[in-house]
Motif scaffolding. Sequence first.
Motif, PDB file in Angstrom:
ATOM      1  N   GLY B 304     -21.728 -63.855  53.326  1.00  0.00           N
ATOM      2  CA  GLY B 304     -20.431 -63.877  53.983  1.00  0.00           C
ATOM      3  C   GLY B 304     -19.579 -64.969  53.368  1.00  0.00           C
ATOM      4  O   GLY B 304     -20.084 -66.041  53.029  1.00  0.00           O
ATOM      5  N   ASP B 305     -18.289 -64.680  53.260  1.00  0.00           N
ATOM      6  CA  ASP B 305     -17.369 -65.656  52.686  1.00  0.00           C
ATOM      7  C   ASP B 305     -16.355 -66.047  53.756  1.00  0.00           C
ATOM      8  O   ASP B 305     -15.523 -65.229  54.151  1.00  0.00           O
ATOM      9  CB  ASP B 305     -16.677 -65.029  51.463  1.00  0.00           C
ATOM     10  N   CYS B 306     -16.467 -67.269  54.234  1.00  0.00           N
ATOM     11  CA  CYS B 306     -15.457 -67.780  55.166  1.00  0.00           C
ATOM     12  C   CYS B 306     -14.282 -68.233  54.293  1.00  0.00           C
ATOM     13  O   CYS B 306     -14.144 -69.411  53.976  1.00  0.00           O
ATOM     14  CB  CYS B 306     -16.010 -68.943  55.989  1.00  0.00           C
ATOM     15  N   ARG B 307     -13.499 -67.261  53.894  1.00  0.00           N
ATOM     16  CA  ARG B 307     -12.480 -67.505  52.894  1.00  0.00           C
ATOM     17  C   ARG B 307     -11.308 -68.263  53.496  1.00  0.00           C
ATOM     18  O   ARG B 307     -10.616 -69.021  52.819  1.00  0.00           O
ATOM     19  CB  ARG B 307     -12.023 -66.165  52.326  1.00  0.00           C
ATOM     20  N   ARG B 334     -15.775 -71.757  52.639  1.00  0.00           N
ATOM     21  CA  ARG B 334     -14.724 -72.111  51.700  1.00  0.00           C
ATOM     22  C   ARG B 334     -13.531 -72.734  52.444  1.00  0.00           C
ATOM     23  O   ARG B 334     -12.995 -73.756  52.047  1.00  0.00           O
ATOM     24  CB  ARG B 334     -14.272 -70.850  50.974  1.00  0.00           C
ATOM     25  N   GLY B 335     -13.118 -72.093  53.517  1.00  0.00           N
ATOM     26  CA  GLY B 335     -11.966 -72.575  54.275  1.00  0.00           C
ATOM     27  C   GLY B 335     -12.296 -73.859  55.031  1.00  0.00           C
ATOM     28  O   GLY B 335     -13.443 -74.077  55.438  1.00  0.00           O
ATOM     29  N   ASP B 336     -11.272 -74.710  55.201  1.00  0.00           N
ATOM     30  CA  ASP B 336     -11.496 -75.918  56.003  1.00  0.00           C
ATOM     31  C   ASP B 336     -11.839 -75.530  57.442  1.00  0.00           C
ATOM     32  O   ASP B 336     -11.348 -74.519  57.943  1.00  0.00           O
ATOM     33  CB  ASP B 336     -10.225 -76.789  55.999  1.00  0.00           C
ATOM     34  N   MET B 360     -26.268 -72.056  53.056  1.00  0.00           N
ATOM     35  CA  MET B 360     -24.988 -72.481  53.606  1.00  0.00           C
ATOM     36  C   MET B 360     -24.314 -73.331  52.541  1.00  0.00           C
ATOM     37  O   MET B 360     -24.800 -74.428  52.218  1.00  0.00           O
ATOM     38  CB  MET B 360     -25.198 -73.298  54.892  1.00  0.00           C
ATOM     39  N   ILE B 361     -23.249 -72.810  51.978  1.00  0.00           N
ATOM     40  CA  ILE B 361     -22.559 -73.519  50.899  1.00  0.00           C
ATOM     41  C   ILE B 361     -21.266 -74.105  51.465  1.00  0.00           C
ATOM     42  O   ILE B 361     -20.309 -73.379  51.732  1.00  0.00           O
ATOM     43  CB  ILE B 361     -22.220 -72.549  49.736  1.00  0.00           C
ATOM     44  N   HIS B 362     -21.261 -75.409  51.649  1.00  0.00           N
ATOM     45  CA  HIS B 362     -20.089 -76.073  52.239  1.00  0.00           C
ATOM     46  C   HIS B 362     -19.117 -76.484  51.136  1.00  0.00           C
ATOM     47  O   HIS B 362     -19.434 -77.353  50.322  1.00  0.00           O
ATOM     48  CB  HIS B 362     -20.520 -77.316  53.014  1.00  0.00           C
ATOM     49  N   LEU B 363     -17.953 -75.866  51.142  1.00  0.00           N
ATOM     50  CA  LEU B 363     -16.931 -76.217  50.158  1.00  0.00           C
ATOM     51  C   LEU B 363     -15.725 -76.867  50.839  1.00  0.00           C
ATOM     52  O   LEU B 363     -15.138 -77.804  50.328  1.00  0.00           O
ATOM     53  CB  LEU B 363     -16.474 -74.972  49.388  1.00  0.00           C
ATOM     54  N   GLY B 364     -15.335 -76.337  52.000  1.00  0.00           N
ATOM     55  CA  GLY B 364     -14.154 -76.822  52.712  1.00  0.00           C
ATOM     56  C   GLY B 364     -14.451 -78.070  53.527  1.00  0.00           C
ATOM     57  O   GLY B 364     -15.603 -78.444  53.760  1.00  0.00           O
ATOM     58  N   LYS B 365     -13.349 -78.706  53.961  1.00  0.00           N
ATOM     59  CA  LYS B 365     -13.481 -79.915  54.769  1.00  0.00           C
ATOM     60  C   LYS B 365     -13.894 -79.566  56.198  1.00  0.00           C
ATOM     61  O   LYS B 365     -13.501 -78.523  56.729  1.00  0.00           O
ATOM     62  CB  LYS B 365     -12.131 -80.641  54.835  1.00  0.00           C
ATOM     63  N   ILE B 391     -23.754 -79.280  50.147  1.00  0.00           N
ATOM     64  CA  ILE B 391     -22.486 -79.868  50.530  1.00  0.00           C
ATOM     65  C   ILE B 391     -21.782 -80.279  49.241  1.00  0.00           C
ATOM     66  O   ILE B 391     -22.267 -81.170  48.524  1.00  0.00           O
ATOM     67  CB  ILE B 391     -22.686 -81.125  51.421  1.00  0.00           C
ATOM     68  N   ALA B 392     -20.661 -79.619  48.951  1.00  0.00           N
ATOM     69  CA  ALA B 392     -19.937 -79.918  47.716  1.00  0.00           C
ATOM     70  C   ALA B 392     -19.224 -81.262  47.838  1.00  0.00           C
ATOM     71  O   ALA B 392     -18.997 -81.767  48.944  1.00  0.00           O
ATOM     72  CB  ALA B 392     -18.927 -78.806  47.437  1.00  0.00           C
ATOM     73  N   ALA B 393     -18.845 -81.817  46.671  1.00  0.00           N
ATOM     74  CA  ALA B 393     -18.215 -83.144  46.642  1.00  0.00           C
ATOM     75  C   ALA B 393     -16.948 -83.177  47.490  1.00  0.00           C
ATOM     76  O   ALA B 393     -16.657 -84.166  48.169  1.00  0.00           O
ATOM     77  CB  ALA B 393     -17.902 -83.531  45.204  1.00  0.00           C
ATOM     78  N   ARG B 394     -16.209 -82.067  47.510  1.00  0.00           N
ATOM     79  CA  ARG B 394     -14.932 -82.087  48.248  1.00  0.00           C
ATOM     80  C   ARG B 394     -15.078 -81.724  49.733  1.00  0.00           C
ATOM     81  O   ARG B 394     -14.096 -81.738  50.477  1.00  0.00           O
ATOM     82  CB  ARG B 394     -13.932 -81.155  47.573  1.00  0.00           C
TER      83      ARG B 394
END
Lengths: 250, 494
Positions: B304-307, B334-336, B360-365, B391-394
């Motif tokens: 799933g993509d939480c775009r 992806r989305g904050d 679980m790929i955390h990209l958003g804040k 948890i990505a750098a951003r």
Amino acid sequence: MLSVKGLKANVGDKEILRGLDLEVAPGEVHAIMGPNGSGKSTFAHVLSGREGYEVTAGSAMLDGTDLFELDPEERARLGLFLAFQYPVELPGVNNMYFLKAALNAIRKSRGEDEFDAVSFMRLMKEKLKVLHLDDSLLKRPVNFGFSGGEKKRNEIFQMAMLEPKLAILDETDSGLDIDALRIVADGVNALRSPERSMIVVTHYQRLLDYIEPDYVHVLAKGQIIRSGGKELALELEEKGYGWIVDGEAA
Amino acid sequence: MSAIPAEAITAESKADTVGQYDDLVNAGYEHGFVTEIESDTLPPGLDEGVVRAISARKGEPEWMTEWRLAAYRKWLEMPTPTWAAVHYPPIDYQAISYFSAPKKKEGPKSLDEVDPILLETYQKLGIPIEEQKALAGIAVDAVFDSVSVATTFREKLHEAGVIFCSISEAVQDYPELVQKYLGTVVPPTDNFYTGLNSAVFTDGTFVYVPKNTRCPMELSTYFRINTPNTGQFERTLIVADEGSYVSYLEGCTAPQRDENQLHAAVVELIALDDAEIKYSTVQNWYPGDENGKGGIYNFVTKRGDCRGHRSKISWTQVETGSAITWKYPSCILRGDDSVGEFYSVAVTKGRQQADTGTKMIHLGKNTSSTIVSKGISAQHGQQAYRGLVRIAARAEGARNHTQCDSLLIGDKSSAHTFPYIEVKNSSAKMEHEATTSKISDDQLFYCRARGLSEEDAVSMIVNGFCKEVFNELPMEFAVEAQKLLSISLEGAVG
């Protein structure tokens, strides 16, 4: 009601019960007392069918049925109830749901109609009232996170709901403060009836201040070495177990 | 028509061979199915000709055919994954037939011909007789109730503007939506099985929920229209537009009759700003006999993509079937402020193997994720939880809570936990709890001393163990799942 004759039982290679005799008539309350390691809990477990004990001789008949021929659940359905010394936690299993399943399993085995949710709730409310308990324990998982007192109260509540012929209370007083002890004892007294017999297994006399037995038996080294009325308990309180146990052994 | 000529199977992938395949596939219709099965099924084997034939057979537009072919070419270069803790003999991909027209499938003619064990299970689950027939693969009369149910269902969705159809229909009727989203969450090159699926998928489900719309009912594969048999390479695409909500139920608690051993499905979910998708699965495919023979291999990729910002995707799965399960429903946050959830119960018994978990790929804040995994192994069942939290750098302020519990029944089963945690932002909050327990003799004796049979006691304790996950399932499904669990574990003790 219950007739135990010449009962011998082992745990592993060790003989714990060495020829135990006991007769309990309907409506009677018998206290079984004795020092640690005398076989009190073993007796309770052997009667209810716990694994890990080997019955080597003797018999136990409940209303003419040989208990040792039955699985633990069959004994329960026959009307035997064990209140555990250490009630077991069942995480995630709702207390009411558990009780309803147990009660219906028992009813079903007797050819009675199973309770639906409404009639079960009605019965539950009635029993809570008799025991002066609130329903706070019922929505929680069985014994999970309960205090020692709550666990014992829950055992008594189960006993009230399942309405056994013969209830065995295994050291129900252990780990209870005086207030909790009183609540539990009041519950037990409320459940006394001419049809129901009880065996109260205890180390201390103090429980018998609240639950007055018809008979007191002293168990030592796997045998009942003395029986008497409730005054025997008082004598034990005063003198300890040594005088009887050593006297018999000599 | 007669047997298929061998040269047709290995034909070069030239445009002119497509017609040849079409003849083969369509021949059955013209000849009135004198040799039903043969004439309506592509010969075993896979090459570009087969991919084109599938696409042509479904009357797909050129872009779809090309998409499939590109996937096929990439697939040829991809290795089979071997990292999972499951064991099975190598699969001969040239021995599989990649297209079988569903209507002509030779099934039992009445319930008398159906495996009595299957029927017994249906009865225990309380499935009505007409539905039993449908599940067992018996052609059901047009008077069957679900026809009217399906019609009302479709009307109601139409009013709300929700698109719910087979993916084949969607390719025809909503090509712009399919083109925009297909393969954007799970690219064909993602892994070996997604490559294969992208090349040869036969059907599946498409859902689109328009902006600010709450889908008026739970969507269920059970009521899906016009897709009686999606086959072994199923493709699902669900898009929830801004501010919308949809709950989707996949599968059925009843074991379905299925002759395909390899299942490689792909599921893609896309949630835009403020949208929420809840995806629930009950999987109960044939696990094989007691020696593990004949069961389904379930190699599925779900993601799933939480775009969008503040979007939410929640996976809940109850996995009791299949010989081998290889499955990691995942969320890309992806989305904050987006939220990902994974609730799982997996049961393995007999010779079943499962390697399952989530990513679980955390990209958003300020993204957060919750993982609750409950594994139950009985008899020789083997099970692994494999989970990645990245948890990505951003991803400032990301949070994860992971809880994975294993319950072992008997002394021959096993459970393993492989948690992978990658944190590149120091503001992340991570919690991980893991337990392994056995049903204790004390618990069993306690239940039995209250009059419950040993089997009821086990079922009750196991259901208690799974409670947090069942609570996430839609009400009706949860009740079915509990029953299913009890049935799955019958005879698993002792």
